[in-house]
Design a protein around this motif. Structure first.
Motif, short mmCIF file in Angstrom:
data_model
loop_
_atom_site.label_atom_id
_atom_site.label_comp_id
_atom_site.label_asym_id
_atom_site.label_seq_id
_atom_site.Cartn_x
_atom_site.Cartn_y
_atom_site.Cartn_z
N THR A 21 0.89 -1.16 0.00
CA THR A 21 0.00 0.00 0.00
C THR A 21 0.93 1.20 0.00
OG1 THR A 21 -1.70 -1.19 1.22
CG2 THR A 21 -1.84 1.22 1.22
N ARG A 22 0.90 1.95 -1.11
CA ARG A 22 1.80 3.09 -1.27
C ARG A 22 1.42 4.22 -0.32
NH1 ARG A 22 4.86 3.09 -5.75
NH2 ARG A 22 4.67 5.33 -6.09
N THR A 23 2.41 4.96 0.13
CA THR A 23 2.12 6.10 1.00
C THR A 23 1.37 7.17 0.21
OG1 THR A 23 4.20 7.23 0.53
CG2 THR A 23 4.19 5.68 2.39
N LYS A 24 0.59 7.94 0.90
CA LYS A 24 -0.19 9.00 0.26
C LYS A 24 0.69 10.15 -0.24
CE LYS A 24 -4.45 7.90 2.73
NZ LYS A 24 -4.14 6.52 2.76
N GLU A 25 1.95 10.19 0.18
CA GLU A 25 2.87 11.24 -0.24
C GLU A 25 3.55 10.93 -1.57
OE1 GLU A 25 3.08 9.87 3.03
OE2 GLU A 25 1.75 11.49 3.68
N LYS A 26 3.42 9.69 -2.07
CA LYS A 26 4.06 9.31 -3.34
C LYS A 26 3.48 10.13 -4.49
CE LYS A 26 6.79 5.74 -2.44
NZ LYS A 26 8.18 5.68 -2.77
N PRO A 30 -0.41 7.55 -5.45
CA PRO A 30 -0.43 7.65 -3.98
C PRO A 30 -1.57 6.84 -3.36
CG PRO A 30 -1.22 9.69 -4.97
CD PRO A 30 -0.71 8.83 -6.09
N GLY A 31 -1.26 6.09 -2.30
CA GLY A 31 -2.26 5.31 -1.58
C GLY A 31 -2.73 4.05 -2.28
N ALA A 32 -2.21 3.78 -3.46
CA ALA A 32 -2.66 2.62 -4.24
C ALA A 32 -2.06 1.32 -3.71
CB ALA A 32 -2.28 2.79 -5.71
N ILE A 33 -2.79 0.22 -3.90
CA ILE A 33 -2.25 -1.12 -3.66
C ILE A 33 -1.57 -1.54 -4.95
CG2 ILE A 33 -2.78 -3.52 -3.16
CD1 ILE A 33 -5.08 -2.55 -1.41
N ALA A 34 -0.30 -1.91 -4.85
CA ALA A 34 0.50 -2.13 -6.06
C ALA A 34 1.54 -3.21 -5.85
CB ALA A 34 1.19 -0.83 -6.45
N SER A 95 8.60 -3.75 5.55
CA SER A 95 8.16 -2.63 4.73
C SER A 95 8.94 -1.38 5.11
CB SER A 95 6.66 -2.40 4.92
OG SER A 95 6.24 -1.30 4.14
N LEU A 96 9.91 -1.00 4.28
CA LEU A 96 10.78 0.13 4.59
C LEU A 96 10.33 1.43 3.92
CD1 LEU A 96 14.24 -1.67 4.31
CD2 LEU A 96 12.87 -1.24 6.36
N GLU A 97 9.55 1.36 2.84
CA GLU A 97 9.14 2.57 2.13
C GLU A 97 7.63 2.71 1.98
OE1 GLU A 97 11.21 3.10 -1.56
OE2 GLU A 97 13.17 3.17 -0.59
#
Length: 136
Positions: A21-26, A30-34, A95-97
């Motif tokens: 789950t991508r951070t909303k700051e990307k 942003p926020g997507a499951i990928a 999960s580091l990023e």
């Protein structure tokens, strides 16, 4: 339009796939499951990117992997994503990023992008072939 090359890695365990789950700051998705991955750096090969990104994002080292396919993904930039199947690795996934990483059924993976859906469909289509069943 400039194309930005990326490498994504499909970690497989039984009939599940690891997704982030991508951070909303990307900036991108942003926020997507990928499917996790990242941009290739100048002068870097796909394999070098695969090793670097797996360590940076998940704190693991691949011991066996195979190329799956390459797909374009138009987002805030035009990406050409090179997908690799990673079946074995060393280390414990951390999960580091991303906001989080979780295991999902490959058949019902809730990925947000068309490119990731196509890559998972391609994995399912080809997994019965020898290359995906052998120790690669």
């Amino acid at each position: 339009m400039e194309v930005h090359e990326c490498v994504s890695f499909i970690l497989v365990r039984n009939n599940t796939v690891l997704l982030e789950t991508r951070t909303k700051e990307k900036v991108s998705d942003p926020g997507a499951i990928a499917i996790p991955g990242g941009h290739m750096e100048m002068g870097e090969t796909q394999h070098e990117t695969l090793y670097r990104e797996l360590e940076e994002e998940l704190n693991i080292k691949p011991t066996s992997f195979v190329y799956l396919c390459s797909l374009y993904h138009p987002t805030s930039e035009l990406q050409l994503i090179h997908y690799y199947i990673v079946k074995n690795w060393l280390g414990t996934i951390d999960s580091l990023e991303a906001e989080s990483v979780d295991w999902y059924s490959i058949l019902n993976a809730p990925v947000a992008t068309q490119a990731d859906r196509i890559a998972l469909s391609e994995y399912e289509r080809l997994k019965c072939q020898t290359i995906f069943n052998s120790n690669y």
